[in-house]
Scaffold this motif. Structure first.
Motif, short mmCIF file in Angstrom:
data_model
loop_
_atom_site.label_atom_id
_atom_site.label_comp_id
_atom_site.label_asym_id
_atom_site.label_seq_id
_atom_site.Cartn_x
_atom_site.Cartn_y
_atom_site.Cartn_z
N GLY A 82 9.35 36.58 -27.17
CA GLY A 82 9.23 36.26 -25.75
C GLY A 82 8.04 36.98 -25.15
O GLY A 82 7.54 37.98 -25.71
N ALA A 83 7.60 36.49 -23.98
CA ALA A 83 6.53 37.19 -23.27
C ALA A 83 6.99 38.60 -22.93
O ALA A 83 6.20 39.56 -22.96
N THR A 84 8.28 38.75 -22.68
CA THR A 84 8.82 40.08 -22.34
C THR A 84 8.58 41.06 -23.49
O THR A 84 8.17 42.21 -23.26
N ASN A 155 5.03 34.18 -10.14
CA ASN A 155 6.48 34.27 -9.95
C ASN A 155 6.72 35.43 -8.99
O ASN A 155 6.27 36.54 -9.28
N ASP A 182 -0.82 36.18 -16.90
CA ASP A 182 0.49 35.70 -17.34
C ASP A 182 0.62 34.23 -16.93
O ASP A 182 0.72 33.91 -15.73
N TYR A 185 4.20 29.80 -16.68
CA TYR A 185 4.54 28.49 -16.08
C TYR A 185 3.38 27.51 -16.11
O TYR A 185 3.36 26.53 -15.37
N THR A 215 4.67 31.53 -22.92
CA THR A 215 6.03 31.58 -23.45
C THR A 215 6.56 30.18 -23.76
O THR A 215 6.08 29.18 -23.19
N SER A 217 9.75 29.75 -23.17
CA SER A 217 11.02 29.82 -22.43
C SER A 217 11.10 28.85 -21.26
O SER A 217 12.20 28.63 -20.75
N LYS A 218 9.99 28.33 -20.80
CA LYS A 218 10.01 27.57 -19.54
C LYS A 218 9.87 26.07 -19.81
O LYS A 218 10.86 25.40 -20.01
N ARG A 226 13.69 33.05 -27.77
CA ARG A 226 12.86 34.26 -27.62
C ARG A 226 11.56 34.15 -28.41
O ARG A 226 11.40 34.76 -29.48
C1 PLP Z 1 5.85 35.38 -15.01
C2 PLP Z 1 6.77 35.59 -16.16
N1 PLP Z 1 6.30 36.15 -17.27
C3 PLP Z 1 7.08 36.33 -18.34
C4 PLP Z 1 8.41 35.95 -18.33
C5 PLP Z 1 9.26 36.24 -19.54
O1 PLP Z 1 9.31 35.18 -20.42
P1 PLP Z 1 10.05 35.28 -21.82
O2 PLP Z 1 11.31 34.53 -21.70
O3 PLP Z 1 9.11 34.66 -22.79
O4 PLP Z 1 10.29 36.72 -22.12
C6 PLP Z 1 8.95 35.35 -17.20
C7 PLP Z 1 10.36 34.94 -17.18
O5 PLP Z 1 10.93 34.58 -16.19
C8 PLP Z 1 8.11 35.16 -16.08
O6 PLP Z 1 8.56 34.62 -14.96
#
Ligand code: PLP
Length: 348
Positions: A82-84, A155, A182, A185, A215, A217-218, A226
């Motif tokens: 994940g980006a996280t 975000n 980042d 989206y 990511t 994830s979106k 992940r």
């Molecule tokens: C701007 C931004 N960066 C990164 C993430 C994290 O994404 P990931 O699910 O890949 O960890 C989010 C998740 O909401 C996000 O809003």
């Protein structure tokens, strides 16, 4: 609904949830409302039969597929959980007391992970229209700054950073400081405004301190898998790659991501549907007296003086939204979710 911005909640049938739903509609995490496509599901089922096996030590196959998708050289790419996970990897290089400069409100992962690493998050307020003030960000850089973070779309406000602003930021920030762009989206902005995903690659070629973060994830609807990636041409991404954790990108990601990348038409269809729902939701909320900011992502931001109270009022209608600093963020769901939200705000 303007009343929701100030009046205390009145109990009674008029304010009862639109339907006696067992669970609230979850519009808090900017997830895709759509489950995996049939081809991704098939790949996941096949993978589960070999769950006794480790994934690749380092996700090289995924790295190649992602580089091709992003249109950048494979050496530029690092894949993470994940980006996280990739943000966390970067921050391991910082020293206690260093600072992250970014907008506020922002994706809560940034201040949270900064704190977890003993760093300070220096938040620069977004403008009232939700845009990110890149000149104020550049001015906030000090000798303690480890990274400058900008999200585009941002975000929670949904604004995008105009190319000229990004260029100005990159020129103003010293080369020893990494700039994290980042683009979690990206696909929603791309669909609507011709936001050019290749431009970030061009910028990365000339700015070794630039890290582009994305990511699955979106728009790809794989939040539970992940998987995310970062790319860049210089030391900033090399440093992230040096902190890759063996086996951290799991076999579900190995199986699902390449298949998802091939389903371009289906992803586009879903993004188009979400963007159309977003516009319908925004209009309905505005008609009901809730001034949603224009958004280029899969969520809307409703500025208010009391975000907690407004989020609570949505919760009374069985709708979970997120209070974020100066407003409330509502993710865009299915058409049915939009119908339920609009029915609620019209009645409340
Ligand atoms: C701007 C931004 N960066 C990164 C993430 C994290 O994404 P990931 O699910 O890949 O960890 C989010 C998740 O909401 C996000 O809003």
């Amino acid at each position: 609904m303007t009343e929701l911005l100030r009046a205390p909640y009145a109990t009674g049938n008029d304010h009862a949830p639109p339907a006696a739903r067992a669970r609230p509609i979850r519009l808090t995490l900017n997830e895709s409302p759509y489950g995996p496509t049939p081809t991704v599901l098939r790949a996941l089922r096949n993978w589960s039969r070999t769950a006794n096996r480790y994934p690749e030590f380092r996700p090289e196959r995924l790295r190649r597929a992602i580089a091709k998708h992003a249109g950048v050289p494979v050496e530029w790419v690092t894949v993470g959980p994940g980006a996280t996970g990739l943000i966390d990897q970067q921050l391991r290089r910082a020293n206690a007391g260093d600072e992250i400069v970014g907008a506020t409100p922002t994706f809560e992962g940034y201040p949270l992970l900064a704190a977890a690493h003993g760093l300070r998050y220096r938040g620069v307020p977004c403008r009232p229209d939700g845009s990110v003030d890149v000149d104020a960000l550049a001015a906030a850089v000090t000798s303690r700054t480890f990274a400058v973070v900008v999200c585009s779309p941002h975000n929670p406000t949904g604004s995008v950073i105009p190319p000229a602003d990004l260029d100005r930021l990159l020129s103003a920030v010293p080369e020893r400081v990494r700039v994290v762009l980042d683009e979690a989206y990206l696909e929603f902005a791309e669909a609507e405004f011709g936001y050019d995903p290749l431009r970030s690659g061009v910028l990365a070629a000339t700015h070794p301190n630039l890290v582009v973060l994305r990511t699955f994830s979106k728009a790809f609807g794989l939040a539970g898998i992940r998987a995310g990636y970062a790319f860049g041409a210089g030391w900033a991404v090399d440093e992230i790659r040096a902190t890759e954790v063996p086996f951290a990108v799991g076999p579900a990601a190995e199986a699902a991501v390449p298949v998802a990348l091939e389903a371009v038409a289906e992803t586009r269809r879903r993004v188009t549907r979400i963007v159309a729902e977003r516009e319908r939701l925004a209009e309905g909320l505005r008609d009901a007296g809730l001034p949603a900011l224009p958004s280029h992502a899969n969520y809307l931001f409703l500025p208010t003086h009391d975000p907690i109270a407004l989020a609570d009022r949505f919760a009374d209608g069985g709708i979970a939204v997120k209070a974020c600093g100066t407003g409330v963020r509502a993710s865009v769901g299915t058409a049915t979710d939009t119908d339920i939200v609009l029915a609620w705000v019209r009645r409340a």
